[in-house]
Design an enzyme around this catalytic site. Sequence first.
Site, mmCIF file in Angstrom:
data_model
loop_
_atom_site.group_PDB
_atom_site.id
_atom_site.type_symbol
_atom_site.label_atom_id
_atom_site.label_comp_id
_atom_site.label_asym_id
_atom_site.label_seq_id
_atom_site.Cartn_x
_atom_site.Cartn_y
_atom_site.Cartn_z
ATOM 1 N N SER A 111 12.616 -8.003 34.754
ATOM 2 C CA SER A 111 12.894 -6.836 35.592
ATOM 3 C C SER A 111 14.057 -7.121 36.537
ATOM 4 O O SER A 111 14.930 -6.270 36.736
ATOM 5 C CB SER A 111 11.649 -6.455 36.389
ATOM 6 O OG SER A 111 10.614 -6.042 35.536
ATOM 7 N N ARG A 151 7.594 -15.945 28.181
ATOM 8 C CA ARG A 151 8.903 -15.820 27.543
ATOM 9 C C ARG A 151 9.497 -17.174 27.187
ATOM 10 O O ARG A 151 10.244 -17.288 26.224
ATOM 11 C CB ARG A 151 9.891 -15.101 28.477
ATOM 12 C CG ARG A 151 9.531 -13.657 28.755
ATOM 13 C CD ARG A 151 10.412 -13.094 29.826
ATOM 14 N NE ARG A 151 10.118 -13.822 31.072
ATOM 15 C CZ ARG A 151 10.552 -13.482 32.260
ATOM 16 N NH1 ARG A 151 11.342 -12.448 32.402
ATOM 17 N NH2 ARG A 151 10.223 -14.160 33.330
ATOM 18 N N HIS A 175 7.183 -5.642 28.773
ATOM 19 C CA HIS A 175 5.844 -5.379 29.321
ATOM 20 C C HIS A 175 5.076 -4.426 28.406
ATOM 21 O O HIS A 175 3.907 -4.654 28.091
ATOM 22 C CB HIS A 175 5.933 -4.721 30.710
ATOM 23 C CG HIS A 175 6.502 -5.565 31.785
ATOM 24 N ND1 HIS A 175 7.517 -5.123 32.593
ATOM 25 C CD2 HIS A 175 6.193 -6.810 32.207
ATOM 26 C CE1 HIS A 175 7.812 -6.064 33.480
ATOM 27 N NE2 HIS A 175 7.022 -7.104 33.250
ATOM 28 N N LYS A 205 8.523 -10.623 46.574
ATOM 29 C CA LYS A 205 9.666 -9.835 46.118
ATOM 30 C C LYS A 205 9.737 -8.518 46.880
ATOM 31 O O LYS A 205 8.719 -7.956 47.270
ATOM 32 C CB LYS A 205 9.540 -9.505 44.620
ATOM 33 C CG LYS A 205 9.632 -10.689 43.700
ATOM 34 C CD LYS A 205 9.541 -10.230 42.248
ATOM 35 C CE LYS A 205 9.600 -11.392 41.286
ATOM 36 N NZ LYS A 205 9.452 -10.935 39.892
#
Length: 167
Positions: free
Chosen positions: A130, A92, A18, A42
């Site tokens: 994460s 990614r 990040h 989440k």
Amino acid sequence: MEKIALFPGSFDPLTNGHLNLIERSSQLFDKVIVGVFVNTSKRSLFTLEEKLQLVTEATKHLKNIEVIAQASQLTVDSAAELNARFLIRGIRNVKDYEYERDIAIMNHHLSADLETVFLLADEAYGHISSSLLKEVLKFGGDVTAYLPENVCKALNQKNREMTQNEQ
């Protein structure tokens, strides 16, 4: 006209991936606003206030970065309020691209003036998330290479607290 970009995310926790995207974005835009948003799908490890503090500290070396918290608003509405015409998103892999593409199309439908800018993840960070880092840390793995120092300390402390609560 000042080029303002919004980089929204839950940042739970902020990773070096990040941070790399924030640093690179700061070179492309006059101002980058890092929006610490709530991801309703989440369960967060850190509170919104904790994440805001951690991101602010990790980005203090960048002069054109502002960090804000947003708990309950569409990203496009936040961007409009902030006069941000660009959204920053990191990619990614192909899975990320497909997910982010759909969100970018919806955001463009909701706000035709808002442009999403995709940045490819640096190869050093392209394999991390994460969620993955939290899982590795939970079972005693070393994740220090993937986190800003202040975030690593806070994550280790949070992990100790959770371990004590489980006993």
